[in-house]
Write a protein that holds these residues in place. Structure first.
Motif, PDB file in Angstrom:
ATOM      1  N   GLY A  48       0.821  -1.205   0.000  1.00 14.98           N
ATOM      2  CA  GLY A  48       0.000   0.000   0.000  1.00 14.98           C
ATOM      3  C   GLY A  48       0.852   1.251   0.000  1.00 14.98           C
ATOM      4  N   ARG A  49       1.941   1.215   0.757  1.00 14.93           N
ATOM      5  CA  ARG A  49       2.864   2.353   0.791  1.00 14.93           C
ATOM      6  C   ARG A  49       3.492   2.556  -0.581  1.00 14.93           C
ATOM      7  NH1 ARG A  49       8.106   2.164   1.199  1.00 14.93           N
ATOM      8  NH2 ARG A  49       8.109   0.051   2.078  1.00 14.93           N
ATOM      9  N   LEU A  50       3.846   1.456  -1.255  1.00 10.52           N
ATOM     10  CA  LEU A  50       4.427   1.580  -2.588  1.00 10.52           C
ATOM     11  C   LEU A  50       3.449   2.228  -3.560  1.00 10.52           C
ATOM     12  CD1 LEU A  50       6.237  -1.882  -2.964  1.00 10.52           C
ATOM     13  CD2 LEU A  50       7.186   0.290  -2.166  1.00 10.52           C
ATOM     14  N   LEU A  51       2.178   1.841  -3.477  1.00  9.80           N
ATOM     15  CA  LEU A  51       1.180   2.429  -4.363  1.00  9.80           C
ATOM     16  C   LEU A  51       1.011   3.922  -4.115  1.00  9.80           C
ATOM     17  CD1 LEU A  51      -1.629  -0.308  -4.456  1.00  9.80           C
ATOM     18  CD2 LEU A  51      -0.028   0.319  -6.280  1.00  9.80           C
ATOM     19  N   ARG A  52       1.055   4.325  -2.839  1.00 10.57           N
ATOM     20  CA  ARG A  52       0.941   5.746  -2.525  1.00 10.57           C
ATOM     21  C   ARG A  52       2.158   6.511  -3.056  1.00 10.57           C
ATOM     22  NH1 ARG A  52      -0.707   3.891   2.604  1.00 10.57           N
ATOM     23  NH2 ARG A  52       1.341   4.436   3.433  1.00 10.57           N
ATOM     24  N   GLU A  53       3.346   5.966  -2.824  1.00 10.76           N
ATOM     25  CA  GLU A  53       4.566   6.643  -3.248  1.00 10.76           C
ATOM     26  C   GLU A  53       4.619   6.810  -4.764  1.00 10.76           C
ATOM     27  OE1 GLU A  53       7.624   4.199  -1.627  1.00 10.76           O
ATOM     28  OE2 GLU A  53       7.509   5.082   0.386  1.00 10.76           O
ATOM     29  N   ARG A  54       4.020   5.888  -5.490  1.00  7.06           N
ATOM     30  CA  ARG A  54       4.048   5.940  -6.950  1.00  7.06           C
ATOM     31  C   ARG A  54       2.865   6.702  -7.543  1.00  7.06           C
ATOM     32  NH1 ARG A  54       5.810  -0.454  -7.155  1.00  7.06           N
ATOM     33  NH2 ARG A  54       7.879  -0.103  -6.221  1.00  7.06           N
ATOM     34  N   GLY A  55       2.024   7.232  -6.659  1.00  5.37           N
ATOM     35  CA  GLY A  55       0.918   8.051  -7.113  1.00  5.37           C
ATOM     36  C   GLY A  55      -0.273   7.286  -7.632  1.00  5.37           C
ATOM     37  N   HIS A  56      -0.317   5.971  -7.392  1.00  8.32           N
ATOM     38  CA  HIS A  56      -1.455   5.179  -7.857  1.00  8.32           C
ATOM     39  C   HIS A  56      -2.661   5.313  -6.930  1.00  8.32           C
ATOM     40  CE1 HIS A  56       0.953   3.466 -10.983  1.00  8.32           C
ATOM     41  NE2 HIS A  56       1.790   2.884 -10.140  1.00  8.32           N
ATOM     42  N   LEU A  57      -2.403   5.652  -5.662  1.00  6.18           N
ATOM     43  CA  LEU A  57      -3.471   5.841  -4.690  1.00  6.18           C
ATOM     44  C   LEU A  57      -3.201   7.139  -3.945  1.00  6.18           C
ATOM     45  CD1 LEU A  57      -3.847   2.258  -3.141  1.00  6.18           C
ATOM     46  CD2 LEU A  57      -5.328   3.326  -4.835  1.00  6.18           C
ATOM     47  N   PRO A  58      -4.251   7.857  -3.562  1.00  3.12           N
ATOM     48  CA  PRO A  58      -4.046   9.110  -2.824  1.00  3.12           C
ATOM     49  C   PRO A  58      -3.568   8.853  -1.407  1.00  3.12           C
ATOM     50  CG  PRO A  58      -6.374   8.578  -2.924  1.00  3.12           C
ATOM     51  CD  PRO A  58      -5.677   7.579  -3.795  1.00  3.12           C
ATOM     52  N   ALA A  59      -2.967   9.854  -0.787  1.00  4.38           N
ATOM     53  CA  ALA A  59      -2.550   9.741   0.608  1.00  4.38           C
ATOM     54  C   ALA A  59      -3.755   9.386   1.463  1.00  4.38           C
ATOM     55  CB  ALA A  59      -1.941  11.054   1.076  1.00  4.38           C
ATOM     56  N   GLY A  60      -3.614   8.372   2.298  1.00  5.08           N
ATOM     57  CA  GLY A  60      -4.724   7.930   3.130  1.00  5.08           C
ATOM     58  C   GLY A  60      -5.709   7.035   2.405  1.00  5.08           C
ATOM     59  N   GLY A  61      -5.450   6.749   1.117  1.00  6.28           N
ATOM     60  CA  GLY A  61      -6.402   5.950   0.353  1.00  6.28           C
ATOM     61  C   GLY A  61      -6.026   4.501   0.196  1.00  6.28           C
ATOM     62  N   ALA A  62      -4.966   4.063   0.839  1.00  8.17           N
ATOM     63  CA  ALA A  62      -4.493   2.686   0.682  1.00  8.17           C
ATOM     64  C   ALA A  62      -5.159   1.758   1.685  1.00  8.17           C
ATOM     65  CB  ALA A  62      -2.978   2.627   0.805  1.00  8.17           C
ATOM     66  N   THR A  63      -6.467   1.587   1.577  1.00  6.11           N
ATOM     67  CA  THR A  63      -7.151   0.592   2.392  1.00  6.11           C
ATOM     68  C   THR A  63      -6.969  -0.777   1.743  1.00  6.11           C
ATOM     69  OG1 THR A  63      -9.266   0.758   1.227  1.00  6.11           O
ATOM     70  CG2 THR A  63      -8.869   2.324   3.039  1.00  6.11           C
ATOM     71  N   MET A  64      -7.293  -1.816   2.479  1.00  6.29           N
ATOM     72  CA  MET A  64      -7.162  -3.153   1.933  1.00  6.29           C
ATOM     73  C   MET A  64      -7.978  -3.312   0.656  1.00  6.29           C
ATOM     74  SD  MET A  64      -7.918  -6.802   3.792  1.00  6.29           S
ATOM     75  CE  MET A  64      -9.627  -6.350   4.141  1.00  6.29           C
ATOM     76  N   GLN A  65      -9.189  -2.773   0.650  1.00  7.20           N
ATOM     77  CA  GLN A  65     -10.057  -2.948  -0.513  1.00  7.20           C
ATOM     78  C   GLN A  65      -9.550  -2.167  -1.714  1.00  7.20           C
ATOM     79  OE1 GLN A  65     -12.591  -5.227  -0.601  1.00  7.20           O
ATOM     80  NE2 GLN A  65     -12.312  -4.798  -2.780  1.00  7.20           N
ATOM     81  N   THR A  66      -9.048  -0.940  -1.493  1.00  6.33           N
ATOM     82  CA  THR A  66      -8.545  -0.172  -2.635  1.00  6.33           C
ATOM     83  C   THR A  66      -7.291  -0.812  -3.227  1.00  6.33           C
ATOM     84  OG1 THR A  66      -7.291   1.320  -1.173  1.00  6.33           O
ATOM     85  CG2 THR A  66      -9.511   2.012  -1.805  1.00  6.33           C
ATOM     86  N   ILE A  67      -6.474  -1.421  -2.376  1.00  3.75           N
ATOM     87  CA  ILE A  67      -5.283  -2.119  -2.878  1.00  3.75           C
ATOM     88  C   ILE A  67      -5.704  -3.327  -3.709  1.00  3.75           C
ATOM     89  CG2 ILE A  67      -3.189  -3.360  -2.250  1.00  3.75           C
ATOM     90  CD1 ILE A  67      -3.143  -1.663   0.329  1.00  3.75           C
ATOM     91  N   LYS A  68      -6.669  -4.107  -3.200  1.00  6.17           N
ATOM     92  CA  LYS A  68      -7.175  -5.259  -3.964  1.00  6.17           C
ATOM     93  C   LYS A  68      -7.747  -4.811  -5.299  1.00  6.17           C
ATOM     94  CE  LYS A  68      -8.486  -8.390  -0.168  1.00  6.17           C
ATOM     95  NZ  LYS A  68      -9.623  -9.102   0.455  1.00  6.17           N
ATOM     96  N   ASP A  69      -8.528  -3.739  -5.270  1.00  3.69           N
ATOM     97  CA  ASP A  69      -9.149  -3.251  -6.510  1.00  3.69           C
ATOM     98  C   ASP A  69      -8.085  -2.863  -7.537  1.00  3.69           C
ATOM     99  OD1 ASP A  69     -11.618  -3.621  -5.352  1.00  3.69           O
ATOM    100  OD2 ASP A  69     -11.920  -1.511  -4.836  1.00  3.69           O
ATOM    101  N   TRP A  70      -7.011  -2.203  -7.079  1.00  2.73           N
ATOM    102  CA  TRP A  70      -5.960  -1.792  -8.015  1.00  2.73           C
ATOM    103  C   TRP A  70      -5.270  -3.016  -8.602  1.00  2.73           C
ATOM    104  CZ3 TRP A  70      -0.877  -2.329  -9.109  1.00  2.73           C
ATOM    105  CH2 TRP A  70      -0.317  -1.395  -9.995  1.00  2.73           C
ATOM    106  N   ILE A  71      -4.974  -4.022  -7.770  1.00  4.26           N
ATOM    107  CA  ILE A  71      -4.296  -5.227  -8.249  1.00  4.26           C
ATOM    108  C   ILE A  71      -5.156  -5.938  -9.294  1.00  4.26           C
ATOM    109  CG2 ILE A  71      -3.501  -7.532  -7.582  1.00  4.26           C
ATOM    110  CD1 ILE A  71      -2.658  -6.316  -4.894  1.00  4.26           C
ATOM    111  N   ARG A  72      -6.456  -6.033  -9.038  1.00  4.37           N
ATOM    112  CA  ARG A  72      -7.336  -6.748  -9.973  1.00  4.37           C
ATOM    113  C   ARG A  72      -7.547  -5.947 -11.262  1.00  4.37           C
ATOM    114  NH1 ARG A  72     -10.241  -8.725  -4.986  1.00  4.37           N
ATOM    115  NH2 ARG A  72      -9.536 -10.883  -4.823  1.00  4.37           N
TER     116      ARG A  72
END
Length: 315
Positions: free
Chosen positions: A170-194
Protein backbone atom coordinates in the motif's frame (compact mmCIF):
# COMPACT_ATOMS: atom_id res chain seq x y z
CA UNK A 1 -3.28 -14.89 28.77
CA UNK A 2 -2.25 -15.53 32.36
CA UNK A 3 -1.25 -19.22 32.15
CA UNK A 4 1.21 -18.38 29.36
CA UNK A 5 2.20 -15.02 30.81
CA UNK A 6 3.38 -16.67 34.02
CA UNK A 7 5.79 -19.05 32.31
CA UNK A 8 7.25 -17.08 29.39
CA UNK A 9 10.10 -14.59 29.34
CA UNK A 10 9.13 -11.00 28.55
CA UNK A 11 11.13 -9.97 25.47
CA UNK A 12 10.67 -6.28 26.32
CA UNK A 13 12.46 -6.72 29.65
CA UNK A 14 9.82 -4.59 31.37
CA UNK A 15 8.20 -7.31 33.50
CA UNK A 16 8.78 -10.67 35.12
CA UNK A 17 6.43 -13.56 35.82
CA UNK A 18 6.54 -12.62 39.51
CA UNK A 19 5.15 -9.17 38.62
CA UNK A 20 2.08 -10.70 37.01
CA UNK A 21 1.36 -13.53 39.47
CA UNK A 22 -0.68 -11.55 42.07
CA UNK A 23 -2.63 -9.78 39.32
CA UNK A 24 -3.45 -13.07 37.60
CA UNK A 25 -4.50 -14.62 40.91
CA UNK A 26 -6.83 -11.71 41.62
CA UNK A 27 -8.24 -11.61 38.09
CA UNK A 28 -9.15 -15.31 38.19
CA UNK A 29 -11.84 -14.74 40.85
CA UNK A 30 -12.71 -11.09 40.20
CA UNK A 31 -16.37 -10.14 39.92
CA UNK A 32 -16.83 -8.40 36.55
CA UNK A 33 -18.56 -5.54 38.34
CA UNK A 34 -15.14 -4.58 39.73
CA UNK A 35 -13.18 -4.99 36.47
CA UNK A 36 -12.93 -1.26 35.78
CA UNK A 37 -11.47 -0.57 39.20
CA UNK A 38 -9.10 -3.51 38.87
CA UNK A 39 -7.54 -2.17 35.68
CA UNK A 40 -7.50 1.42 36.96
CA UNK A 41 -5.98 0.82 40.41
CA UNK A 42 -3.88 -2.36 40.11
CA UNK A 43 -1.67 -1.19 37.25
CA UNK A 44 0.68 1.66 36.44
CA UNK A 45 -0.57 3.38 33.28
CA UNK A 46 2.48 4.46 31.31
CA UNK A 47 3.23 5.96 27.95
CA UNK A 48 6.21 4.86 25.90
CA UNK A 49 7.78 8.09 24.70
CA UNK A 50 5.01 10.59 24.06
CA UNK A 51 2.48 7.80 23.67
CA UNK A 52 1.51 8.87 20.15
CA UNK A 53 0.20 5.69 18.58
CA UNK A 54 -1.01 4.36 15.26
CA UNK A 55 -3.53 1.54 14.93
CA UNK A 56 -4.62 -0.63 12.03
CA UNK A 57 -6.94 -3.64 12.02
CA UNK A 58 -6.92 -7.30 11.06
CA UNK A 59 -9.47 -10.09 10.86
CA UNK A 60 -9.89 -13.78 10.05
CA UNK A 61 -10.64 -13.92 6.31
CA UNK A 62 -12.70 -16.59 4.59
CA UNK A 63 -11.44 -17.65 1.16
CA UNK A 64 -12.68 -20.16 -1.41
CA UNK A 65 -10.36 -23.06 -2.06
CA UNK A 66 -9.90 -26.76 -2.65
CA UNK A 67 -8.07 -29.75 -1.24
CA UNK A 68 -6.52 -30.55 -4.63
CA UNK A 69 -4.80 -28.27 -7.14
CA UNK A 70 -6.96 -26.51 -9.73
CA UNK A 71 -5.87 -24.20 -12.57
CA UNK A 72 -5.03 -20.71 -11.35
CA UNK A 73 -5.16 -21.59 -7.66
CA UNK A 74 -2.33 -20.74 -5.27
CA UNK A 75 -1.00 -23.27 -2.76
CA UNK A 76 -1.08 -22.73 1.01
CA UNK A 77 2.23 -24.09 2.28
CA UNK A 78 3.14 -25.58 5.63
CA UNK A 79 6.59 -24.69 6.98
CA UNK A 80 9.38 -26.58 5.17
CA UNK A 81 11.90 -28.60 7.16
CA UNK A 82 14.87 -26.73 5.68
CA UNK A 83 13.65 -23.40 7.08
CA UNK A 84 15.95 -23.02 10.09
CA UNK A 85 17.50 -20.36 12.28
CA UNK A 86 21.16 -19.91 11.45
CA UNK A 87 23.94 -17.32 11.31
CA UNK A 88 25.04 -16.03 7.92
CA UNK A 89 28.54 -15.03 6.86
CA UNK A 90 27.74 -11.37 7.58
CA UNK A 91 27.15 -12.30 11.23
CA UNK A 92 23.39 -11.74 11.09
CA UNK A 93 21.16 -14.45 12.53
CA UNK A 94 17.60 -15.28 11.56
CA UNK A 95 15.47 -17.60 9.49
CA UNK A 96 17.27 -19.04 6.52
CA UNK A 97 18.45 -22.33 5.02
CA UNK A 98 21.69 -24.26 4.76
CA UNK A 99 22.97 -24.25 1.20
CA UNK A 100 23.46 -27.95 0.30
CA UNK A 101 26.49 -27.15 -1.86
CA UNK A 102 28.47 -24.87 0.45
CA UNK A 103 27.00 -25.76 3.84
CA UNK A 104 26.65 -22.05 4.56
CA UNK A 105 23.63 -20.31 6.03
CA UNK A 106 21.83 -18.28 3.39
CA UNK A 107 18.59 -16.34 3.05
CA UNK A 108 15.47 -18.43 2.43
CA UNK A 109 13.57 -18.32 -0.85
CA UNK A 110 11.67 -15.12 -1.63
CA UNK A 111 7.96 -14.91 -2.38
CA UNK A 112 8.73 -14.82 -6.12
CA UNK A 113 10.97 -17.89 -5.92
CA UNK A 114 8.35 -19.82 -3.97
CA UNK A 115 5.60 -18.80 -6.40
CA UNK A 116 7.86 -19.91 -9.27
CA UNK A 117 8.14 -23.40 -7.78
CA UNK A 118 11.04 -23.46 -5.31
CA UNK A 119 9.01 -25.71 -2.97
CA UNK A 120 7.16 -27.72 -5.62
CA UNK A 121 7.14 -31.49 -5.26
CA UNK A 122 7.84 -31.53 -1.52
CA UNK A 123 4.29 -32.25 -0.35
CA UNK A 124 4.02 -29.02 1.64
CA UNK A 125 0.60 -27.95 0.30
CA UNK A 126 -2.18 -27.79 2.90
CA UNK A 127 -4.79 -26.57 0.40
CA UNK A 128 -5.17 -24.38 -2.68
CA UNK A 129 -6.86 -20.96 -2.65
CA UNK A 130 -8.79 -20.02 -5.80
CA UNK A 131 -7.67 -16.37 -5.77
CA UNK A 132 -3.94 -15.62 -5.25
CA UNK A 133 -4.80 -12.04 -4.27
CA UNK A 134 -6.96 -13.30 -1.40
CA UNK A 135 -4.14 -15.62 -0.29
CA UNK A 136 -1.70 -12.70 -0.28
CA UNK A 137 -3.94 -10.74 2.08
CA UNK A 138 -4.65 -13.85 4.17
CA UNK A 139 -0.90 -13.98 4.80
CA UNK A 140 -1.02 -10.40 6.07
CA UNK A 141 -3.87 -11.30 8.44
CA UNK A 142 -1.98 -14.37 9.67
CA UNK A 143 -4.93 -16.75 9.87
CA UNK A 144 -8.13 -17.59 8.06
CA UNK A 145 -10.63 -20.16 6.87
CA UNK A 146 -10.47 -22.03 3.56
CA UNK A 147 -14.00 -22.90 2.37
CA UNK A 148 -14.26 -26.04 0.20
CA UNK A 149 -16.92 -26.76 -2.46
CA UNK A 150 -18.30 -29.70 -0.42
CA UNK A 151 -19.05 -27.42 2.53
CA UNK A 152 -15.93 -28.33 4.47
CA UNK A 153 -13.81 -25.72 6.21
CA UNK A 154 -10.10 -25.74 7.01
CA UNK A 155 -8.96 -23.24 9.60
CA UNK A 156 -5.33 -22.26 9.16
CA UNK A 157 -3.02 -20.19 11.32
CA UNK A 158 0.47 -18.72 11.14
CA UNK A 159 3.25 -21.26 11.54
CA UNK A 160 6.39 -19.52 10.30
CA UNK A 161 7.79 -16.97 7.86
CA UNK A 162 10.64 -17.07 5.36
CA UNK A 163 12.75 -14.47 7.21
CA UNK A 164 12.53 -11.84 4.50
CA UNK A 165 11.60 -8.27 5.42
CA UNK A 166 7.94 -7.31 5.05
CA UNK A 167 7.26 -4.59 2.46
CA UNK A 168 3.91 -2.76 2.62
CA UNK A 169 2.57 -2.66 -0.93
CA UNK A 170 0.00 0.00 0.00
CA UNK A 171 2.86 2.35 0.79
CA UNK A 172 4.43 1.58 -2.59
CA UNK A 173 1.18 2.43 -4.36
CA UNK A 174 0.94 5.75 -2.52
CA UNK A 175 4.57 6.64 -3.25
CA UNK A 176 4.05 5.94 -6.95
CA UNK A 177 0.92 8.05 -7.11
CA UNK A 178 -1.46 5.18 -7.86
CA UNK A 179 -3.47 5.84 -4.69
CA UNK A 180 -4.05 9.11 -2.82
CA UNK A 181 -2.55 9.74 0.61
CA UNK A 182 -4.72 7.93 3.13
CA UNK A 183 -6.40 5.95 0.35
CA UNK A 184 -4.49 2.69 0.68
CA UNK A 185 -7.15 0.59 2.39
CA UNK A 186 -7.16 -3.15 1.93
CA UNK A 187 -10.06 -2.95 -0.51
CA UNK A 188 -8.54 -0.17 -2.64
CA UNK A 189 -5.28 -2.12 -2.88
CA UNK A 190 -7.18 -5.26 -3.96
CA UNK A 191 -9.15 -3.25 -6.51
CA UNK A 192 -5.96 -1.79 -8.01
CA UNK A 193 -4.30 -5.23 -8.25
CA UNK A 194 -7.34 -6.75 -9.97
CA UNK A 195 -7.62 -3.79 -12.36
CA UNK A 196 -3.93 -4.19 -13.23
CA UNK A 197 -3.30 -7.96 -13.09
CA UNK A 198 0.25 -8.08 -14.45
CA UNK A 199 1.43 -5.01 -12.54
CA UNK A 200 -0.49 -6.26 -9.50
CA UNK A 201 1.30 -9.60 -9.54
CA UNK A 202 4.64 -7.81 -9.80
CA UNK A 203 3.62 -5.48 -6.96
CA UNK A 204 2.81 -8.37 -4.61
CA UNK A 205 6.21 -9.90 -5.42
CA UNK A 206 7.90 -6.70 -4.23
CA UNK A 207 6.99 -7.94 -0.75
CA UNK A 208 9.51 -10.82 -0.44
CA UNK A 209 8.04 -11.94 2.89
CA UNK A 210 6.13 -15.23 2.68
CA UNK A 211 4.04 -16.83 5.44
CA UNK A 212 3.71 -20.56 6.11
CA UNK A 213 0.60 -21.97 7.79
CA UNK A 214 -0.58 -24.92 9.81
CA UNK A 215 -4.04 -26.39 10.14
CA UNK A 216 -5.85 -25.42 13.34
CA UNK A 217 -8.02 -28.07 14.94
CA UNK A 218 -8.64 -26.48 18.35
CA UNK A 219 -9.58 -22.98 19.52
CA UNK A 220 -8.39 -20.22 17.32
CA UNK A 221 -7.10 -18.43 15.49
CA UNK A 222 -4.02 -18.45 17.68
CA UNK A 223 -1.90 -15.37 18.27
CA UNK A 224 1.82 -15.17 18.90
CA UNK A 225 1.19 -15.70 22.61
CA UNK A 226 -0.12 -19.18 21.77
CA UNK A 227 -3.70 -18.55 22.92
CA UNK A 228 -6.85 -17.96 20.90
CA UNK A 229 -7.30 -14.34 19.91
CA UNK A 230 -10.54 -12.55 20.80
CA UNK A 231 -12.47 -10.16 18.54
CA UNK A 232 -12.42 -6.60 19.91
CA UNK A 233 -10.13 -7.79 22.70
CA UNK A 234 -6.82 -8.85 21.13
CA UNK A 235 -4.26 -6.41 19.77
CA UNK A 236 -0.99 -7.19 18.00
CA UNK A 237 2.05 -5.26 19.22
CA UNK A 238 5.84 -5.28 19.02
CA UNK A 239 7.06 -7.56 21.86
CA UNK A 240 10.30 -5.58 22.07
CA UNK A 241 8.28 -2.75 23.60
CA UNK A 242 5.01 -4.30 24.83
CA UNK A 243 4.99 -7.42 27.04
CA UNK A 244 2.82 -10.04 25.35
CA UNK A 245 -0.16 -10.54 27.64
CA UNK A 246 -0.16 -6.97 28.94
CA UNK A 247 -3.30 -4.79 28.74
CA UNK A 248 -3.14 -1.76 26.46
CA UNK A 249 -5.54 1.20 26.48
CA UNK A 250 -6.08 3.00 23.18
CA UNK A 251 -7.65 6.40 22.57
CA UNK A 252 -7.72 6.73 18.79
CA UNK A 253 -9.15 9.00 16.11
CA UNK A 254 -11.35 6.04 15.14
CA UNK A 255 -13.66 5.56 18.13
CA UNK A 256 -14.22 1.89 17.33
CA UNK A 257 -10.66 1.20 18.48
CA UNK A 258 -10.99 3.08 21.79
CA UNK A 259 -10.74 1.12 25.00
CA UNK A 260 -8.92 -1.76 26.63
CA UNK A 261 -7.11 -4.42 24.61
CA UNK A 262 -4.69 -7.22 25.50
CA UNK A 263 -1.44 -7.71 23.56
CA UNK A 264 -1.69 -11.34 22.43
CA UNK A 265 -0.25 -11.21 18.94
CA UNK A 266 2.52 -9.81 16.74
CA UNK A 267 2.79 -8.94 13.05
CA UNK A 268 5.42 -8.43 10.38
CA UNK A 269 4.36 -4.80 9.89
CA UNK A 270 3.77 -4.09 13.59
CA UNK A 271 7.08 -2.57 14.63
CA UNK A 272 7.88 0.11 17.19
CA UNK A 273 6.76 1.14 20.67
CA UNK A 274 3.31 2.56 19.83
CA UNK A 275 2.23 0.54 16.80
CA UNK A 276 -0.86 -1.66 17.24
CA UNK A 277 -3.06 -3.90 15.10
CA UNK A 278 -6.60 -4.47 16.43
CA UNK A 279 -8.38 -7.81 15.86
CA UNK A 280 -12.04 -7.80 14.78
CA UNK A 281 -12.98 -11.46 14.21
CA UNK A 282 -14.38 -13.09 11.05
CA UNK A 283 -17.05 -12.24 8.50
CA UNK A 284 -17.96 -9.26 6.32
CA UNK A 285 -18.35 -6.66 9.14
CA UNK A 286 -14.95 -7.62 10.56
CA UNK A 287 -13.39 -7.40 7.10
CA UNK A 288 -14.93 -3.96 6.50
CA UNK A 289 -13.82 -2.34 9.77
CA UNK A 290 -10.35 -3.89 9.83
CA UNK A 291 -9.68 -3.07 6.19
CA UNK A 292 -10.54 0.57 6.80
CA UNK A 293 -8.85 0.91 10.20
CA UNK A 294 -6.01 3.42 10.03
CA UNK A 295 -5.98 5.79 12.97
CA UNK A 296 -3.59 7.92 15.01
CA UNK A 297 -4.09 8.40 18.72
CA UNK A 298 -2.56 7.80 22.12
CA UNK A 299 -1.66 4.52 23.83
CA UNK A 300 -1.15 3.62 27.48
CA UNK A 301 0.61 0.43 28.51
CA UNK A 302 -0.72 -1.15 31.72
CA UNK A 303 2.15 -2.60 33.76
CA UNK A 304 2.18 -4.22 37.21
CA UNK A 305 2.81 -1.70 39.97
CA UNK A 306 6.52 -0.97 40.30
CA UNK A 307 7.58 -2.51 36.96
CA UNK A 308 7.85 0.82 35.15
CA UNK A 309 9.89 2.44 37.93
CA UNK A 310 12.25 -0.54 37.96
CA UNK A 311 12.72 -0.33 34.19
CA UNK A 312 13.43 3.42 34.37
CA UNK A 313 16.03 2.88 37.09
CA UNK A 314 18.00 0.43 34.95
CA UNK A 315 21.12 1.92 33.34
Amino acid sequence: SCPVLLRRQDASGLTTAADWRPLCTEAATLDLAFAQGFFFHRFDWVRVGDGRAFATGYYEPEVQGSRTPVPGAAPVHRAPSDLVRCTRADGKSGRGRIDPRSGACTLYFTRAEIEDGALRGRGLELAWVNDPVELFFLEIQGSGRVLFPDGGVMRIGYDSQNGRDYVAIGRLLRERGHLPAGGATMQTIKDWIRANPEAGRALMRENPSYVFFRELTGPGPLGALGVAVTPRGTVAADPKYVPLGAPVFLDMARNEADGLWVAQDTGGAIKGPNRFDTFWGAGAPAAAISGDMSAPGVAWLLLPKGAAARAQAQP
